[in-house]
Write a protein that holds these residues in place. Structure first.
Motif, PDB file in Angstrom:
ATOM      1  N   MET A 221     -12.272   3.810   9.273  1.00  0.00           N
ATOM      2  CA  MET A 221     -13.159   2.939   8.555  1.00  0.00           C
ATOM      3  C   MET A 221     -12.626   1.516   8.680  1.00  0.00           C
ATOM      4  SD  MET A 221     -14.391   3.040   4.537  1.00  0.00           S
ATOM      5  CE  MET A 221     -13.002   4.003   4.052  1.00  0.00           C
ATOM      6  N   GLU A 222     -13.535   0.567   8.825  1.00  0.00           N
ATOM      7  CA  GLU A 222     -13.134  -0.831   8.909  1.00  0.00           C
ATOM      8  C   GLU A 222     -13.463  -1.531   7.597  1.00  0.00           C
ATOM      9  OE1 GLU A 222     -13.541  -3.507  12.531  1.00  0.00           O
ATOM     10  OE2 GLU A 222     -15.124  -4.278  11.210  1.00  0.00           O
ATOM     11  N   LEU A 223     -12.452  -2.182   7.030  1.00  0.00           N
ATOM     12  CA  LEU A 223     -12.606  -2.945   5.807  1.00  0.00           C
ATOM     13  C   LEU A 223     -12.191  -4.382   6.077  1.00  0.00           C
ATOM     14  CD1 LEU A 223     -10.833  -0.450   3.372  1.00  0.00           C
ATOM     15  CD2 LEU A 223     -13.302  -0.708   3.701  1.00  0.00           C
ATOM     16  N   ILE A 224     -12.672  -5.291   5.264  1.00  0.00           N
ATOM     17  CA  ILE A 224     -12.216  -6.670   5.340  1.00  0.00           C
ATOM     18  C   ILE A 224     -11.330  -6.882   4.121  1.00  0.00           C
ATOM     19  CG2 ILE A 224     -12.890  -9.095   5.397  1.00  0.00           C
ATOM     20  CD1 ILE A 224     -15.577  -8.083   6.637  1.00  0.00           C
ATOM     21  N   ILE A 225     -10.027  -6.975   4.368  1.00  0.00           N
ATOM     22  CA  ILE A 225      -9.050  -7.090   3.299  1.00  0.00           C
ATOM     23  C   ILE A 225      -8.399  -8.461   3.378  1.00  0.00           C
ATOM     24  CG2 ILE A 225      -6.952  -6.136   2.286  1.00  0.00           C
ATOM     25  CD1 ILE A 225      -7.735  -3.433   3.516  1.00  0.00           C
ATOM     26  N   ASN A 226      -8.543  -9.220   2.302  1.00  0.00           N
ATOM     27  CA  ASN A 226      -8.013 -10.584   2.239  1.00  0.00           C
ATOM     28  C   ASN A 226      -8.403 -11.369   3.495  1.00  0.00           C
ATOM     29  OD1 ASN A 226      -6.962  -9.737  -0.173  1.00  0.00           O
ATOM     30  ND2 ASN A 226      -4.846  -9.739   0.492  1.00  0.00           N
ATOM     31  N   SER A 227      -9.681 -11.261   3.863  1.00  0.00           N
ATOM     32  CA  SER A 227     -10.315 -11.979   4.977  1.00  0.00           C
ATOM     33  C   SER A 227      -9.943 -11.474   6.364  1.00  0.00           C
ATOM     34  CB  SER A 227     -10.042 -13.487   4.891  1.00  0.00           C
ATOM     35  OG  SER A 227     -10.511 -13.999   3.664  1.00  0.00           O
ATOM     36  N   ASP A 228      -9.179 -10.375   6.473  1.00  0.00           N
ATOM     37  CA  ASP A 228      -8.814  -9.806   7.775  1.00  0.00           C
ATOM     38  C   ASP A 228      -9.493  -8.453   7.963  1.00  0.00           C
ATOM     39  OD1 ASP A 228      -7.029 -11.896   8.462  1.00  0.00           O
ATOM     40  OD2 ASP A 228      -5.425 -10.943   7.306  1.00  0.00           O
ATOM     41  N   LYS A 229     -10.021  -8.210   9.163  1.00  0.00           N
ATOM     42  CA  LYS A 229     -10.569  -6.887   9.470  1.00  0.00           C
ATOM     43  C   LYS A 229      -9.421  -5.914   9.658  1.00  0.00           C
ATOM     44  CE  LYS A 229     -14.885  -8.301  11.580  1.00  0.00           C
ATOM     45  NZ  LYS A 229     -15.726  -8.288  12.783  1.00  0.00           N
ATOM     46  N   VAL A 230      -9.480  -4.800   8.932  1.00  0.00           N
ATOM     47  CA  VAL A 230      -8.400  -3.820   8.953  1.00  0.00           C
ATOM     48  C   VAL A 230      -9.001  -2.431   9.126  1.00  0.00           C
ATOM     49  CG1 VAL A 230      -6.515  -2.810   7.609  1.00  0.00           C
ATOM     50  CG2 VAL A 230      -7.000  -5.244   7.404  1.00  0.00           C
ATOM     51  N   GLN A 231      -8.430  -1.654  10.041  1.00  0.00           N
ATOM     52  CA  GLN A 231      -8.825  -0.257  10.211  1.00  0.00           C
ATOM     53  C   GLN A 231      -7.942   0.596   9.312  1.00  0.00           C
ATOM     54  OE1 GLN A 231     -11.225   1.253  12.087  1.00  0.00           O
ATOM     55  NE2 GLN A 231     -12.005  -0.705  12.816  1.00  0.00           N
ATOM     56  N   VAL A 232      -8.569   1.449   8.518  1.00  0.00           N
ATOM     57  CA  VAL A 232      -7.806   2.375   7.675  1.00  0.00           C
ATOM     58  C   VAL A 232      -8.246   3.795   8.028  1.00  0.00           C
ATOM     59  CG1 VAL A 232      -7.453   0.737   5.799  1.00  0.00           C
ATOM     60  CG2 VAL A 232      -9.445   2.233   5.752  1.00  0.00           C
ATOM     61  N   PRO A 233      -7.374   4.776   7.797  1.00  0.00           N
ATOM     62  CA  PRO A 233      -7.723   6.166   8.108  1.00  0.00           C
ATOM     63  C   PRO A 233      -8.916   6.641   7.281  1.00  0.00           C
ATOM     64  CG  PRO A 233      -5.376   5.951   7.585  1.00  0.00           C
ATOM     65  CD  PRO A 233      -6.013   4.650   7.269  1.00  0.00           C
ATOM     66  N   GLU A 234      -9.643   7.605   7.808  1.00  0.00           N
ATOM     67  CA  GLU A 234     -10.800   8.170   7.102  1.00  0.00           C
ATOM     68  C   GLU A 234     -10.392   8.849   5.795  1.00  0.00           C
ATOM     69  OE1 GLU A 234     -14.022   7.698   7.855  1.00  0.00           O
ATOM     70  OE2 GLU A 234     -13.405   6.463   9.557  1.00  0.00           O
ATOM     71  N   THR A 235      -9.108   9.160   5.643  1.00  0.00           N
ATOM     72  CA  THR A 235      -8.635   9.777   4.401  1.00  0.00           C
ATOM     73  C   THR A 235      -8.609   8.777   3.250  1.00  0.00           C
ATOM     74  OG1 THR A 235      -6.356   9.346   5.053  1.00  0.00           O
ATOM     75  CG2 THR A 235      -7.261  11.518   5.599  1.00  0.00           C
ATOM     76  N   VAL A 236      -8.703   7.500   3.552  1.00  0.00           N
ATOM     77  CA  VAL A 236      -8.756   6.468   2.518  1.00  0.00           C
ATOM     78  C   VAL A 236     -10.209   6.348   2.074  1.00  0.00           C
ATOM     79  CG1 VAL A 236      -8.403   4.018   2.020  1.00  0.00           C
ATOM     80  CG2 VAL A 236      -6.767   5.242   3.446  1.00  0.00           C
ATOM     81  N   THR A 237     -10.505   6.921   0.903  1.00  0.00           N
ATOM     82  CA  THR A 237     -11.895   6.932   0.437  1.00  0.00           C
ATOM     83  C   THR A 237     -12.099   6.178  -0.870  1.00  0.00           C
ATOM     84  OG1 THR A 237     -11.588   9.041  -0.714  1.00  0.00           O
ATOM     85  CG2 THR A 237     -12.383   9.143   1.575  1.00  0.00           C
ATOM     86  N   THR A 238     -11.010   5.925  -1.608  1.00  0.00           N
ATOM     87  CA  THR A 238     -11.116   5.215  -2.884  1.00  0.00           C
ATOM     88  C   THR A 238     -10.158   4.029  -2.904  1.00  0.00           C
ATOM     89  OG1 THR A 238      -9.395   6.463  -4.007  1.00  0.00           O
ATOM     90  CG2 THR A 238     -11.639   7.377  -4.118  1.00  0.00           C
ATOM     91  N   VAL A 239     -10.331   3.175  -3.900  1.00  0.00           N
ATOM     92  CA  VAL A 239      -9.422   2.045  -4.055  1.00  0.00           C
ATOM     93  C   VAL A 239      -7.995   2.536  -4.282  1.00  0.00           C
ATOM     94  CG1 VAL A 239      -8.864   0.046  -5.501  1.00  0.00           C
ATOM     95  CG2 VAL A 239     -11.240   0.483  -4.843  1.00  0.00           C
ATOM     96  N   SER A 240      -7.818   3.595  -5.061  1.00  0.00           N
ATOM     97  CA  SER A 240      -6.474   4.159  -5.271  1.00  0.00           C
ATOM     98  C   SER A 240      -5.850   4.607  -3.959  1.00  0.00           C
ATOM     99  CB  SER A 240      -6.519   5.339  -6.241  1.00  0.00           C
ATOM    100  OG  SER A 240      -6.768   4.896  -7.543  1.00  0.00           O
ATOM    101  N   ASP A 241      -6.639   5.253  -3.112  1.00  0.00           N
ATOM    102  CA  ASP A 241      -6.147   5.674  -1.794  1.00  0.00           C
ATOM    103  C   ASP A 241      -5.702   4.467  -0.969  1.00  0.00           C
ATOM    104  OD1 ASP A 241      -6.869   8.305  -2.412  1.00  0.00           O
ATOM    105  OD2 ASP A 241      -8.751   8.207  -1.261  1.00  0.00           O
ATOM    106  N   LEU A 242      -6.484   3.400  -1.035  1.00  0.00           N
ATOM    107  CA  LEU A 242      -6.170   2.195  -0.277  1.00  0.00           C
ATOM    108  C   LEU A 242      -4.855   1.587  -0.745  1.00  0.00           C
ATOM    109  CD1 LEU A 242      -7.234   0.149   1.866  1.00  0.00           C
ATOM    110  CD2 LEU A 242      -8.167  -1.139  -0.074  1.00  0.00           C
ATOM    111  N   LEU A 243      -4.670   1.496  -2.046  1.00  0.00           N
ATOM    112  CA  LEU A 243      -3.429   0.941  -2.582  1.00  0.00           C
ATOM    113  C   LEU A 243      -2.235   1.816  -2.203  1.00  0.00           C
ATOM    114  CD1 LEU A 243      -4.658  -0.231  -6.091  1.00  0.00           C
ATOM    115  CD2 LEU A 243      -4.265  -1.637  -4.052  1.00  0.00           C
ATOM    116  N   ALA A 244      -2.398   3.122  -2.244  1.00  0.00           N
ATOM    117  CA  ALA A 244      -1.324   4.029  -1.836  1.00  0.00           C
ATOM    118  C   ALA A 244      -1.020   3.861  -0.347  1.00  0.00           C
ATOM    119  CB  ALA A 244      -1.696   5.470  -2.154  1.00  0.00           C
ATOM    120  N   HIS A 245      -2.060   3.701   0.466  1.00  0.00           N
ATOM    121  CA  HIS A 245      -1.893   3.523   1.916  1.00  0.00           C
ATOM    122  C   HIS A 245      -1.013   2.312   2.218  1.00  0.00           C
ATOM    123  CE1 HIS A 245      -2.864   3.527   6.180  1.00  0.00           C
ATOM    124  NE2 HIS A 245      -3.236   2.259   6.071  1.00  0.00           N
ATOM    125  N   PHE A 246      -1.211   1.239   1.462  1.00  0.00           N
ATOM    126  CA  PHE A 246      -0.423   0.018   1.675  1.00  0.00           C
ATOM    127  C   PHE A 246       0.814  -0.050   0.771  1.00  0.00           C
ATOM    128  CE2 PHE A 246      -4.560  -1.472   3.365  1.00  0.00           C
ATOM    129  CZ  PHE A 246      -4.118  -1.791   4.642  1.00  0.00           C
TER     130      PHE A 246
END
Length: 67
Positions: free
Chosen positions: A1-26
């Motif tokens: 999945m592609e997200l725009i995080i702090n103005s940068d395009k970032v690819q994250v794994p499909e397992t990242v489905t929630t905001v909590s998952d995203l914070l854990a990923h980083f």
């Protein structure tokens, strides 16, 4: 999945489905952070249930100590 995080395009794994998952990923899940999703500031209590979608715009602000 592609997200725009702090103005940068970032690819994250499909397992990242929630905001909590995203914070854990980083490795920010144990930090004090403010998350804005598509111009809406989220309550911390909603991070686990807030779903992410391809193309979402996210701003993450975390606090850094120092002198």
């Amino acid at each position: 999945m592609e997200l725009i995080i702090n103005s940068d395009k970032v690819q994250v794994p499909e397992t990242v489905t929630t905001v909590s998952d995203l914070l854990a990923h980083f490795k920010l899940d144990q930090k004090v952070v403010i998350v804005e999703l598509n111009t809406t500031i989220l309550e911390k209590s909603n991070h686990g249930e807030t779903k992410l979608a391809n193309g979402d715009k996210i701003e993450i602000v975390h606090f850094v100590g120092g002198g």
